[in-house]
Design an enzyme around this catalytic site. Structure first.
Site, mmCIF file in Angstrom:
data_model
loop_
_atom_site.group_PDB
_atom_site.id
_atom_site.type_symbol
_atom_site.label_atom_id
_atom_site.label_comp_id
_atom_site.label_asym_id
_atom_site.label_seq_id
_atom_site.Cartn_x
_atom_site.Cartn_y
_atom_site.Cartn_z
ATOM 1 N N TRP A 361 -7.882 2.098 -12.815
ATOM 2 C CA TRP A 361 -6.816 2.595 -13.703
ATOM 3 C C TRP A 361 -5.669 1.593 -13.793
ATOM 4 C CZ3 TRP A 361 -1.898 5.150 -12.005
ATOM 5 C CH2 TRP A 361 -1.584 4.862 -10.668
ATOM 6 N N ASP A 362 -5.647 0.619 -12.877
ATOM 7 C CA ASP A 362 -4.628 -0.444 -12.897
ATOM 8 C C ASP A 362 -4.504 -1.015 -14.306
ATOM 9 O OD1 ASP A 362 -5.846 -0.096 -10.351
ATOM 10 O OD2 ASP A 362 -5.094 -2.025 -9.645
ATOM 11 N N GLU A 488 -3.218 8.146 -2.746
ATOM 12 C CA GLU A 488 -4.507 8.335 -2.075
ATOM 13 C C GLU A 488 -4.366 8.829 -0.641
ATOM 14 O OE1 GLU A 488 -6.485 4.598 -2.707
ATOM 15 O OE2 GLU A 488 -7.016 5.126 -4.764
ATOM 16 N N LYS A 592 1.121 7.345 -0.147
ATOM 17 C CA LYS A 592 0.688 5.946 -0.127
ATOM 18 C C LYS A 592 1.422 5.137 -1.204
ATOM 19 C CE LYS A 592 -3.450 3.039 -0.696
ATOM 20 N NZ LYS A 592 -4.801 2.958 -1.254
ATOM 21 N N GLN A 593 1.526 5.719 -2.398
ATOM 22 C CA GLN A 593 2.079 4.967 -3.533
ATOM 23 C C GLN A 593 2.691 5.945 -4.525
ATOM 24 O OE1 GLN A 593 -2.286 4.243 -4.217
ATOM 25 N NE2 GLN A 593 -1.520 3.681 -6.234
HETATM 26 C C1 BGC Z 1 -4.792 1.848 -4.921
HETATM 27 C C2 BGC Z 1 -5.362 2.288 -6.249
HETATM 28 C C3 BGC Z 1 -5.714 1.048 -7.048
HETATM 29 C C4 BGC Z 1 -6.660 0.144 -6.274
HETATM 30 C C5 BGC Z 1 -6.937 -1.151 -7.002
HETATM 31 C C6 BGC Z 1 -5.804 0.982 -4.214
HETATM 32 O O1 BGC Z 1 -5.267 0.550 -2.995
HETATM 33 O O2 BGC Z 1 -4.453 2.956 -4.128
HETATM 34 O O3 BGC Z 1 -4.411 3.047 -6.941
HETATM 35 O O4 BGC Z 1 -6.300 1.416 -8.248
HETATM 36 O O5 BGC Z 1 -6.074 -0.150 -5.019
HETATM 37 O O6 BGC Z 1 -5.778 -1.891 -7.173
#
Ligand code: BGC
Length: 788
Positions: A361-362, A488, A592-593
């Site tokens: 999804w990035d 996550e 986490k984010q």
């Molecule tokens: C993140 C995801 C991201 C992926 C790729 C993961 O660590 O939590 O949101 O899509 O890394 O960058």
């Protein structure tokens, strides 16, 4: 934090003034060149020493079994991994009896410069062999934006103080020896020598290799041609066998004399075309490049980039490091997407094999917003790739018992490759992220054909997914239960705010578009009842709120969970996912984010200013930023709320993620989303740009103290709008003399033309108490040099 001692801060270049072999893996990513179709890591010309050799072609991958200790229904069984294709950049050198190898002899000077305006990587080196022969080596490397099959290298060796015999070997090498792959031996077995030889060819200065991937059956052809400039005595020869084709130029150089080689390389691949067809494809590309000539290719590259920077550059006064970093980021975002042409744009671009070369999804949430303004054709093509993968996404939805399309969490060709379903399959938000990118592209660029041919189908199928995934409760509220949002460290939760808000927007946009294009919608089987169902679900979407705390819940029940014990978590235990069981992370309040905070940026109209401030403070204290996607989102919302210094600190983290290797994994490839996020912070954070639901584009600018001036150009309704900001004044003008454009500055409508800029005062925002981060997770304070 590692600060790289040898990258100097310059506005338009990244310069490594000395070679540090221990930093080679990182610099190979930083100096990677790509056009989105071909990717060459910044490996040294001579191939060794290296961190990771890397030559990639977008869409060339291999399949392997995905291992499970305990299998379950619907688990993806096949993984995909990007293949290191034939290395066309290799140029080895023999100086008298010694191979030119920087691990031996003496390196008197070594400099590499990535020039962001010309798109060239330059290298200059002075080296004395163990036998005491000194040579100067200069090389220039380029991956062409204008001729997407072409990459090239100019390589020159000069004798310094004594006569030397030099042998230059320019090669094509397939199945390079790679550093050992840790982990599953079945993956290693497939990836050890992924290319089967089909043809090798060498005649005069021309080389060619054709190979095929074993499992996926993709045919990869690489051809090279050379021009040699050197003393009359220079002799040349060529040969090929299996995995190697070699062109050799030998000469004796007097002091001051040089031997120069210009190498043009053409890449092509196909899953369908025959060997003669793919062979002809690369020969044709090479013929075109030869006709253009080396100088012509350089000129084309410069013209392409001049146009790009003309519409995309961001100028910053007061923070030279960020100035360099934002251009570095924009350059790499362009490289990742420019010519990817209906293939996935991976999270690492084509700069490394991290995340197996997968797209997440990035792309839609971080990278495409930047390209929508800076290179819109790349956006249309990236979204058409999603459309091409709809059959797989429909099949996946059906397998999960759902309607519409379930796009994969991570993939190369459209199949779900995530072996961990709580943070893969359950992260359904990727579907709304794709819809969001579609809507943004239409609003900014207005593309009728894309709207009818691509947008309707993508929006309809994603809306169908939401409608079938969710349900109305007895009170009529619509819920999306058991999903994973961007954070996550929470999984399979009910009513994740981010997912619900993004799905709500997806459902509404799908209904609007289906009504605007009844024929296209009808062809997909959409009727009024279905669109009414989407609107009902959107209107009734449940948004969990904790009345007692006065904040939104990231997902239902989240604020009732036990808080994570940050005080008892030592710094070396981050990232938490490597040191604590998911079981424990999932049941506690730790983020986490950016998740709800990202929702407040992308769906800002769902929140009042007060709610935003309270939510931000609450989630800031729980967010550990164990993902590189977090800092930019936090920066944007910090800026909106008025925490400008904090926003600047987070900007530093997003922008310097790779130049300073902040997560210690730049070796695996660049964090393209974080680099894109740098632009987002400057434009949407400090520029305060938002697309409002009423069709207006709003600006609410505000600069942090040490950034004294910010200038950028953004595409608004197909026009190039120039914005210039100081701490007290904003100026808006159009880059051309066309029709006037209407925008809003702090809610006030303005008519902007190509003439005198519209100038408005920037109001001061109310002071708010500084939010706190978990102990030890504060961002590094931006220290801006006083006299840059
Ligand atoms: C993140 C995801 C991201 C992926 C790729 C993961 O660590 O939590 O949101 O899509 O890394 O960058």
């Amino acid at each position: 934090m590692i600060t790289h001692p040898s990258y100097t801060v310059e506005p338009w270049r990244v310069r490594e003034a000395a070679l540090h072999l221990d930093l080679l893996p990182q610099s190979e990513s930083v100096f990677a060149l790509s056009n989105g179709h071909i990717g060459w890591r910044g490996n040294l010309d001579e191939g060794e020493p290296h961190g990771l050799p890397g030559s990639y072609l977008s869409g060339v991958f291999e399949r392997h079994p995905l291992p499970y200790a305990e299998a379950g229904y619907g688990y993806p069984e096949v993984g995909e991994t990007v293949v290191n294709v034939t290395n066309g950049k290799l140029i080895r050198l023999l100086v008298d009896d010694e191979p030119f190898d920087l691990r031996y002899g003496r390196v008197d000077r070594h400099e590499r410069v990535l020039d962001l305006r010309t798109g060239l990587l330059h290298r200059t080196c002075e080296w004395t062999s163990p036998a005491g022969r000194t040579v100067r080596v200069r090389s220039t490397r380029m991956v062409s934006f204008t001729q997407r099959a072409i990459a090239c290298v100019a390589y020159e060796v000069e004798a310094v103080d004594r006569r030397v015999r030099v042998v230059i070997q320019s090669e094509l090498v397939a199945n390079e020896q790679m550093p050992r792959i840790a982990g599953d031996p079945r993956v290693a077995a497939v990836m050890d020598a992924p290319l089967q030889p089909e043809e090798d060819f060498a005649r005069d200065a021309r080389l060619r290799l054709v190979h095929r991937t074993q499992g996926t059956g993709l045919r990869v052809a690489v051809a090279a041609d050379h021009a040699v400039l050197g003393p009359a005595s220079t002799a040349t020869s060529s040969e090929s066998a299996g995995d190697t084709a070699r062109f050799t130029a030998t000469g004796v150089l007097e002091p001051g004399e040089a031997l120069r080689l210009e190498k043009l390389v053409a890449y092509g691949w196909s899953g369908e075309r025959s060997l003669p067809a793919v062979r002809d494809q690369v020969e044709a590309a090479l013929a075109a490049a030869r006709t253009t000539s080396w100088d012509g290719l350089l000129k084309e590259q410069r013209a392409y980039l001049d146009e790009f920077w003309g519409g995309a550059d961001v100028e910053i006064e007061g923070d030279p490091e960020i100035q360099q970093a934002v251009r570095f980021g924009l350059f790499h975002v362009l490289q990742a997407g420019a010519r990817s042409e209906e293939r996935a744009i991976p999270a690492k671009g084509l700069t490394g094999s991290g995340y197996d070369g997968h797209c997440f999804w990035d792309t839609e949430t971080f990278v495409l917003p930047v390209l929508t303004s800076a290179a819109p054709d790349a956006v249309a093509s990236a979204l058409r790739w999603r459309q091409k993968t709809l059959p797989a996404a429909r099949e996946r939805a059906a397998q999960l018992g759902l309607r519409g399309a379930a796009f994969p969490w991570r993939t190369i060709d459209g199949l779900e490759c995530s072996g961990y379903w709580p943070a893969g399959t359950a992260a359904f938000h990727v579907n709304a992220d794709i819809a969001d990118a579609v809507v943004r592209y239409l609003v900014v660029c207005g593309d009728d054909r894309f709207e009818r041919e691509t947008a309707v189908e993508l929006l309809v199928e994603t809306a169908r997914l939401w409608r079938s995934l969710g349900h109305h409760d007895r009170a009529g509220r619509f819920h999306l239960d058991g999903v994973t949002g961007p954070d996550e460290y929470s999984a399979v939760a009910d009513d994740n705010m981010y997912t619900n808000l993004m799905a709500q927007a997806n459902l509404r946009a799908a209904a609007d578009l289906a009504e605007r294009h009844p024929e296209e919608a009808a062809a997909l089987g959409v009727d009024e009842e279905e669109t009414a169902g989407w609107r009902d679900a959107a209107e009734a979407m449940h948004l969990p709120y904790d009345d007692a705390l006065g904040v939104h819940e990231q997902s239902a029940g989240f604020t009732g969970h036990q808080p994570w014990d940050f005080a008892a978590t030592p710094p070396e235990q981050y990232p938490l996912l490597l040191n604590y069981p998911y079981f424990d992370l999932y049941r506690k309040q730790v983020v986490k984010q950016a998740d709800l905070v990202l929702a407040m940026f992308l769906c800002g109209e769902a929140f009042t200013d007060e709610q935003k401030a309270r939510n931000f403070a609450y989630y800031e204290a729980l967010t550990v930023r164990d993902s590189s996607l977090s800092a930019c989102a936090q920066a944007i919302m910090a800026a909106e709320i008025g925490h400008l210094r904090l926003a600047h600190d987070y900007l530093g983290e997003a922008a310097l993620m790779d130049l300073q290797d902040l997560e210690h994994n730049t070796r695996d490839g660049l964090h393209i989303a974080s680099l894109a996020g740098t632009w987002l912070v400057l434009v949407a954070g400090f520029g305060g740009m938002r697309h409002s639901a009423d069709g207006w584009v709003d600006f609410a600018p505000q600069l942090p103290e040490s950034i004294t001036r910010l200038r950028f150009t953004v595409r608004v309704h197909g026009r190039a709008l120039r914005v210039e900001l100081t701490d007290s004044v904003a100026r808006y003008s159009l880059a051309d003399d066309g029709e006037a454009l209407r925008i809003r500055h702090y809610g006030e409508p303005l008519t902007v033309t190509g003439g005198t800029p519209q100038q408005r005062r920037v109001p001061r925002r109310p002071e708010r108490p500084e939010p706190r981060q978990p102990a030890g997770r504060e961002p590094a304070a931006r220290r801006v040099p006083k006299n840059p």
